[in-house]
Design a protein around this motif. Structure first.
Motif, PDB file in Angstrom:
ATOM      1  N   MET A 210     -29.368 -19.887 -27.422  1.00 25.60           N
ATOM      2  CA  MET A 210     -27.971 -19.553 -27.664  1.00 25.60           C
ATOM      3  C   MET A 210     -27.246 -19.215 -26.363  1.00 25.60           C
ATOM      4  O   MET A 210     -26.156 -19.728 -26.095  1.00 25.60           O
ATOM      5  N   ILE A 211     -27.872 -18.395 -25.528  1.00 30.11           N
ATOM      6  CA  ILE A 211     -27.225 -17.937 -24.298  1.00 30.11           C
ATOM      7  C   ILE A 211     -27.081 -19.063 -23.298  1.00 30.11           C
ATOM      8  O   ILE A 211     -26.005 -19.286 -22.732  1.00 30.11           O
ATOM      9  N   PHE A 212     -28.144 -19.813 -23.074  1.00 30.81           N
ATOM     10  CA  PHE A 212     -28.071 -20.855 -22.053  1.00 30.81           C
ATOM     11  C   PHE A 212     -27.248 -22.047 -22.517  1.00 30.81           C
ATOM     12  O   PHE A 212     -26.645 -22.739 -21.701  1.00 30.81           O
ATOM     13  N   ARG A 213     -27.192 -22.291 -23.813  1.00 35.02           N
ATOM     14  CA  ARG A 213     -26.328 -23.351 -24.307  1.00 35.02           C
ATOM     15  C   ARG A 213     -24.860 -22.994 -24.048  1.00 35.02           C
ATOM     16  O   ARG A 213     -24.049 -23.831 -23.670  1.00 35.02           O
ATOM     17  N   GLU A 214     -24.532 -21.729 -24.235  1.00 35.56           N
ATOM     18  CA  GLU A 214     -23.165 -21.279 -23.982  1.00 35.56           C
ATOM     19  C   GLU A 214     -22.793 -21.464 -22.511  1.00 35.56           C
ATOM     20  O   GLU A 214     -21.686 -21.908 -22.180  1.00 35.56           O
ATOM     21  N   VAL A 215     -23.711 -21.125 -21.629  1.00 36.77           N
ATOM     22  CA  VAL A 215     -23.446 -21.270 -20.201  1.00 36.77           C
ATOM     23  C   VAL A 215     -23.356 -22.741 -19.832  1.00 36.77           C
ATOM     24  O   VAL A 215     -22.538 -23.144 -19.000  1.00 36.77           O
ATOM     25  N   GLU A 216     -24.185 -23.576 -20.449  1.00 37.66           N
ATOM     26  CA  GLU A 216     -24.118 -25.012 -20.202  1.00 37.66           C
ATOM     27  C   GLU A 216     -22.744 -25.562 -20.583  1.00 37.66           C
ATOM     28  O   GLU A 216     -22.182 -26.405 -19.877  1.00 37.66           O
ATOM     29  N   ASN A 217     -22.229 -25.093 -21.702  1.00 35.38           N
ATOM     30  CA  ASN A 217     -20.901 -25.534 -22.120  1.00 35.38           C
ATOM     31  C   ASN A 217     -19.846 -25.131 -21.098  1.00 35.38           C
ATOM     32  O   ASN A 217     -18.917 -25.893 -20.802  1.00 35.38           O
ATOM     33  N   MET A 218     -20.001 -23.937 -20.550  1.00 37.12           N
ATOM     34  CA  MET A 218     -19.064 -23.465 -19.540  1.00 37.12           C
ATOM     35  C   MET A 218     -19.064 -24.394 -18.335  1.00 37.12           C
ATOM     36  O   MET A 218     -18.048 -24.656 -17.726  1.00 37.12           O
ATOM     37  N   LEU A 219     -20.199 -24.877 -17.977  1.00 35.64           N
ATOM     38  CA  LEU A 219     -20.337 -25.703 -16.777  1.00 35.64           C
ATOM     39  C   LEU A 219     -20.310 -27.203 -17.080  1.00 35.64           C
ATOM     40  O   LEU A 219     -20.571 -28.020 -16.206  1.00 35.64           O
TER      41      LEU A 219
END
Length: 302
Positions: A210-219
């Protein structure tokens, strides 16, 4: 946080993910200026764990030295005995002064001796020490103050006190710190990959996703998310199998799995060549999997 996940596999993962950043690790953990000359590959027939984590011949301000970095994710009372045997075998093999550092990154506080000693009389005594670093005792701010963005991948394993207080939000802050660095797209991707794998030592898989997917979306990293997950799962499964099949075969399986997923089809001559590669060559392919975008580029590593 997770408590049932097998942790010893991360000891090897630490070495595999930082094979291109040895000098960065040395500067931070050893706290001494060194220039890496070469990696020393050596097996120790007299110790339980026959291959140490990372051994480098280095040039230091005090002269040449064999630098031995040992990564440990669990408290082990036998560590001082193992480290001493590594030191004596290294000295016998290379006749160099040995600088050793134990890097502990477990969930609990470090509870291992950093040496061995006894004194029977003036002719029979031992006073042996090595440097021990508890990564969980290092704060996020200490990592940030180094200005070394390579070390940001270790953030999920740092700041044990804050990590336990803040839980999942701490991991999110770590991922966002990586996203805010001035690194290139490729370097941010690599740092996030490493951080996510290390987070698996302390957090549940669904939290990490959940956390890293969110950051991936940001980038805008959606395009590379598939490779990231393949890489993560490949290392986890590969290390588990490696306990039975051996290190080289594990690396070979990881490399072939990733290449099949990346190119969909891998010509038989390439497969046959990969099966003959040594551990170093296989590791080079694994380290550069994101930069290998064609079979012609793959040939450079064969």
């Amino acid at each position: 946080m997770t408590g049932d996940m097998p942790k010893d596999k991360y000891d090897t993962t630490m070495k595999e993910l930082f094979t291109d950043s040895e000098e960065d690790l040395i500067r931070f953990f050893c706290q001494i200026e060194m220039q890496v000359i070469r990696q020393l590959n050596i097996e120790f027939p007299l110790v339980e764990k026959k291959r140490s984590d990372l051994i480098l011949e280095c040039r230091t301000e005090k002269g040449p030295a064999a630098v031995h970095m040992e990564f440990q994710s669990t408290n082990d009372s036998d560590i001082p005995f193992r480290m001493l045997r590594y030191a004596t075998d290294l000295k016998q093999k290379y006749n160099l002064p040995v600088y050793q550092v134990l890097i502990y990154f477990g969930d609990r506080e470090i509870n291992m001796a950093d040496g061995l000693s006894f004194h029977f009389n003036a002719q029979n005594y031992l006073d042996y020490r090595f440097r021990a670093v508890d990564l969980g005792g290092i704060t996020v701010e200490e990592i940030k103050k180094t200005g070394n963005y390579t070390l940001y991948a270790l953030l999920p394993l740092t700041d044990r006190k804050k990590r336990k207080q803040k839980g999942e939000s701490f991991l999110k802050e770590c991922a966002e710190e990586i996203a805010r660095t001035p690194l290139s797209f490729e370097e941010k991707q690599k740092a996030l990959l490493r951080a996510e794998i290390f987070a698996g030592l302390l957090y549940e898989e669904q939290v990490i996703e959940m956390i890293f997917r969110e950051v991936e979306n940001m980038l805008d990293l959606e395009q590379s998310a598939g490779y990231r997950r393949i890489f993560n799962k490949g290392i986890e499964k590969g290390i588990e199998k490696g306990m039975e099949k051996g290190r080289r075969e594990t690396l070979r399986e990881n490399v072939l799995r990733l290449l099949y997923r990346k190119f969909k089809k891998l010509p038989a001559p390439y497969v046959e060549k990969i099966r003959t590669l040594d551990e170093y060559a296989l590791g080079m392919i694994l380290d550069n999997i994101f930069e290998i975008n064609s079979l012609s580029e793959l040939e450079e590593y064969l």
